[in-house]
Write a protein that holds these residues in place. Structure first.
Motif, mmCIF file in Angstrom:
data_model
loop_
_atom_site.group_PDB
_atom_site.id
_atom_site.type_symbol
_atom_site.label_atom_id
_atom_site.label_comp_id
_atom_site.label_asym_id
_atom_site.label_seq_id
_atom_site.Cartn_x
_atom_site.Cartn_y
_atom_site.Cartn_z
ATOM 1 N N GLU A 1 0.774 -1.290 0.000
ATOM 2 C CA GLU A 1 0.030 -0.131 0.162
ATOM 3 C C GLU A 1 0.934 1.310 -0.059
ATOM 4 N N VAL B 1 0.353 5.568 0.430
ATOM 5 C CA VAL B 1 -0.555 6.736 0.535
ATOM 6 C C VAL B 1 0.149 8.033 0.529
ATOM 7 N N ASP C 1 -2.706 15.408 -2.253
ATOM 8 C CA ASP C 1 -3.765 15.644 -3.538
ATOM 9 C C ASP C 1 -2.793 15.401 -4.948
ATOM 10 N N ASP D 1 -5.016 8.965 -12.310
ATOM 11 C CA ASP D 1 -6.275 9.203 -11.893
ATOM 12 C C ASP D 1 -6.952 8.206 -11.106
ATOM 13 N N VAL D 2 -7.958 8.411 -10.542
ATOM 14 C CA VAL D 2 -8.630 7.405 -9.840
ATOM 15 C C VAL D 2 -9.098 6.391 -10.673
ATOM 16 N N LYS D 3 -8.813 5.174 -10.410
ATOM 17 C CA LYS D 3 -9.429 4.019 -11.428
ATOM 18 C C LYS D 3 -8.698 4.082 -12.782
ATOM 19 N N ARG E 1 -6.334 1.714 -7.957
ATOM 20 C CA ARG E 1 -6.464 3.021 -7.341
ATOM 21 C C ARG E 1 -7.823 3.368 -7.344
ATOM 22 N N GLU E 2 -8.316 2.958 -6.205
ATOM 23 C CA GLU E 2 -9.735 3.325 -5.715
ATOM 24 C C GLU E 2 -9.977 4.828 -5.150
ATOM 25 N N LYS E 3 -9.126 5.127 -4.490
ATOM 26 C CA LYS E 3 -9.049 6.614 -3.939
ATOM 27 C C LYS E 3 -7.659 7.369 -4.296
ATOM 28 N N LYS E 4 -7.875 8.671 -4.684
ATOM 29 C CA LYS E 4 -6.837 9.382 -4.978
ATOM 30 C C LYS E 4 -5.622 9.246 -4.457
ATOM 31 N N GLU E 5 -5.662 9.160 -2.964
ATOM 32 C CA GLU E 5 -4.538 9.260 -2.293
ATOM 33 C C GLU E 5 -3.638 7.726 -2.031
ATOM 34 N N ARG E 6 -4.451 6.790 -2.547
ATOM 35 C CA ARG E 6 -3.849 5.326 -2.408
ATOM 36 C C ARG E 6 -3.813 4.701 -3.728
#
Lengths: 114, 112
Positions: free
Chosen positions: A22, A24, A28, A51-53, A68-73
């Motif tokens: 993982e 993080v 942003d 980008d996300v996804k 990449r389900e969330k921008k930060e992760r």
């Protein structure tokens, strides 16, 4: 200051196990990258995401997938770990797609596959 | 020919020496050049960042870019044992779309 964190510093897994790494970032950033670093081979890009996804293959995507389900992760997945995936894994991020901004790196995860 | 070539070393110098680290590259479209420092078992951290040809100085560190020769250098003056690390050059531009191209790194050891 930009901070990129990785879930583990050291990890030991057995051949055939599914492994999740993982990453993080807290600034942003749009772009995130996964590299592996091996002696004599330098840094090699596995996957990146702008980008996300969204995801794109890097130079050595075989044996890996990402999420990449969330921008930060940004997660790196080894579906069935093999001994040749023993390496140092580094995550990095930059603000924008096509950005000439430098990449900010996490501390790395040293993965050993037995 | 690899896009970026960097002598892996190792390079060993006495404390106080001037260190010169170099990379050559083949893609004339590269425009942005970086040097990263990586301590053992840590992630790379940005040291210097230059655009196009010229020099940039930051304390004891000077980065030089010669685009006509496709050659970049990092000079470290008055080297210290704390400078012992692996130094990676990286560059970007010309359609690489945000992907840095890295050299393999030069391992530097500064002996007290």
């Amino acid at each position: 200051d930009v901070k990129v964190t990785q879930s583990s510093r050291y990890l030991v897994k057995r051949t055939g196990e599914k492994v999740f790494l993982e990453c993080v970032q807290d600034m942003d950033h749009e772009n995130m990258f996964w590299y592996r670093q091996d002696p004599g081979l330098g840094l090699r890009l596995i996957y990146f995401s702008y980008d996300v996804k969204m995801k794109e293959k890097g130079d050595i995507p075989e044996g890996y997938s990402v999420s990449r389900e969330k921008k930060e992760r940004f997660s790196l997945i080894l579906e069935s770990a093999s001994t040749n995936q023993t390496s140092m894994y580094l995550c990095a991020s930059t603000p924008h797609w096509g950005s000439t901004d430098t990449q900010y790196f996490g501390p790395g995860t040293r993965l050993t596959v037995l | 020919q690899k896009e970026v070539e960097q002598d892996p070393g190792p390079l060993s110098v006495p404390e106080g020496a001037i260190v010169s680290l170099n990379c050559t590259y083949s893609n004339s479209a590269f425009q942005y050049f970086m040097w990263y420092r990586q301590y053992s078992r840590k992630g790379p951290e940005l040291l210097m960042y230059t655009y196009s040809s010229g020099n940039k100085e930051d304390g004891r560190f000077t980065a030089q870019v010669d685009k006509s020769s496709k050659y970049i250098s990092l000079f470290i003056r008055d080297s210290q044992p704390s400078d012992s690390a692996t130094y990676l050059c990286a560059m970007i531009g010309g359609g690489s779309q945000g992907n840095l191209i890295f050299g393999k790194g030069t391992k530097l050891s500064v002996k007290p």
